[in-house]
Design an enzyme around this catalytic site. Structure first.
Site, PDB file in Angstrom:
ATOM      1  N   PRO A 101      81.697  58.923  23.819  1.00 42.65           N
ATOM      2  CA  PRO A 101      80.625  57.918  23.935  1.00 42.65           C
ATOM      3  C   PRO A 101      79.625  58.275  25.033  1.00 42.65           C
ATOM      4  CG  PRO A 101      82.728  57.039  24.736  1.00 42.65           C
ATOM      5  CD  PRO A 101      83.021  58.361  24.110  1.00 42.65           C
ATOM      6  N   GLU A 119      92.398  57.341  26.728  1.00 42.49           N
ATOM      7  CA  GLU A 119      91.259  57.084  27.627  1.00 42.49           C
ATOM      8  C   GLU A 119      90.283  58.258  27.638  1.00 42.49           C
ATOM      9  OE1 GLU A 119      90.237  54.285  29.033  1.00 42.49           O
ATOM     10  OE2 GLU A 119      91.900  53.470  27.864  1.00 42.49           O
TER      11      GLU A 119
END
Ligand code: SAM
Length: 245
Positions: A88, A115
């Site tokens: 992202p 993560e």
């Protein structure tokens, strides 16, 4: 066009790649997708590919060694491969990036999970791409988005009847409104011009509609669109009407 996908969840790719345009493109040898399980490059009996974050905090981080070993192994076999990390935090993926990637014959898409990946992996990739300002659970769906959008641009993947250059974003504009039969549905009629058989008028109507739609929904795109003088005047007219509202 060859896509190598590096993932901890190879099974995600079996079904979405089978159907329709992508399935046919693979059958015809125009597109090949090779799915690589990152865990195969992890060491030890348990082939551990993730670990706790240094400094504490929630979740797990993908270890660098298995990912980098997998990248090195594929580069040995296919040295011209352009390696992309899905994240992202990457450059936003859009039609322009899709066109640029379509010019590479070989692309590797590294999918993160948990993560994300250890920061040091970044120096082993050529670029980082994001498919939007939201966080997915893994890079697999992002990689599928890239594979689909890029494959459509590979010559021969779309039939003559489906030209990618007419799609939204290709000429810097959104696509014009589309209709099919019936000519009237629940009181809503297809614009007469589309039934006229006059291809010149239809072309002009579609171009104007594409301009209008882009102006209404994505005016930011107009700044970079290649426009004729009369099209600029048309847009100025729209802006003038807009000011008076
Ligand atoms: N903690 C990371 C962060 O905040 O940047 C997000 C990790 S996300 C839960 C797990 C993985 O999903 C990422 O490593 C990446 O590969 C993928 N991913 C999530 N959102 C994405 C997006 N918008 N575009 C591309 N990949 C994405």
């Amino acid at each position: 066009m060859t896509f190598h996908v590096l993932t901890l969840f190879p099974e995600i790719f079996s079904s979405p790649l089978k159907g329709s345009i992508l399935g046919k493109a693979q059958e015809r040898g125009l597109v090949e997708v090779r799915v690589i399980n990152i865990r195969d490059y992890a060491e030890g009996r348990h082939r551990v590919a993730d670990d706790y974050p240094y400094g504490g905090g929630k979740g797990m981080i993908m270890k660098p060694e298995p990912i980098v070993r997998a990248i090195r192994a594929l580069l040995e076999g296919d040295p011209k491969t352009w390696v992309v990390l899905m994240t992202p935090q990457g450059v936003p993926f859009d039609q322009r990036v899709a066109r640029r990637l379509a010019a590479f014959g070989h692309i590797a898409l590294v999918c993160g999970r948990y993560e994300g990946v250890d920061e040091r992996v970044r120096s082993f990739v050529n670029e980082e791409l994001s498919i939007g300002d939201y966080v997915l659970s893994g890079g697999e769906f992002a990689a599928l988005v890239v594979i689909d959008a890029v494959s459509r641009l590979v010559p021969g993947v779309l039939g003559d009847a489906e030209a990618p250059e007419e799609d939204s974003f290709s000429g810097g504009l959104l696509e014009y409104p589309q209709y099919t039969r019936p000519p009237e549905f629940e009181g809503k009629r297809v614009p007469e011009v589309l039934l006229s058989g006059d291809h010149g008028r239809i072309r002009q109507w579609r171009r104007r509609q594409a301009l209008l739609r882009t102006w209404q929904r994505r005016p930011d795109l107009l700044e970079e669109a290649a426009l004729e003088e009369d099209e600029r005047r048309y847009l100025e007219g729209l802006r003038g009407e807009g000011d008076g509202l």
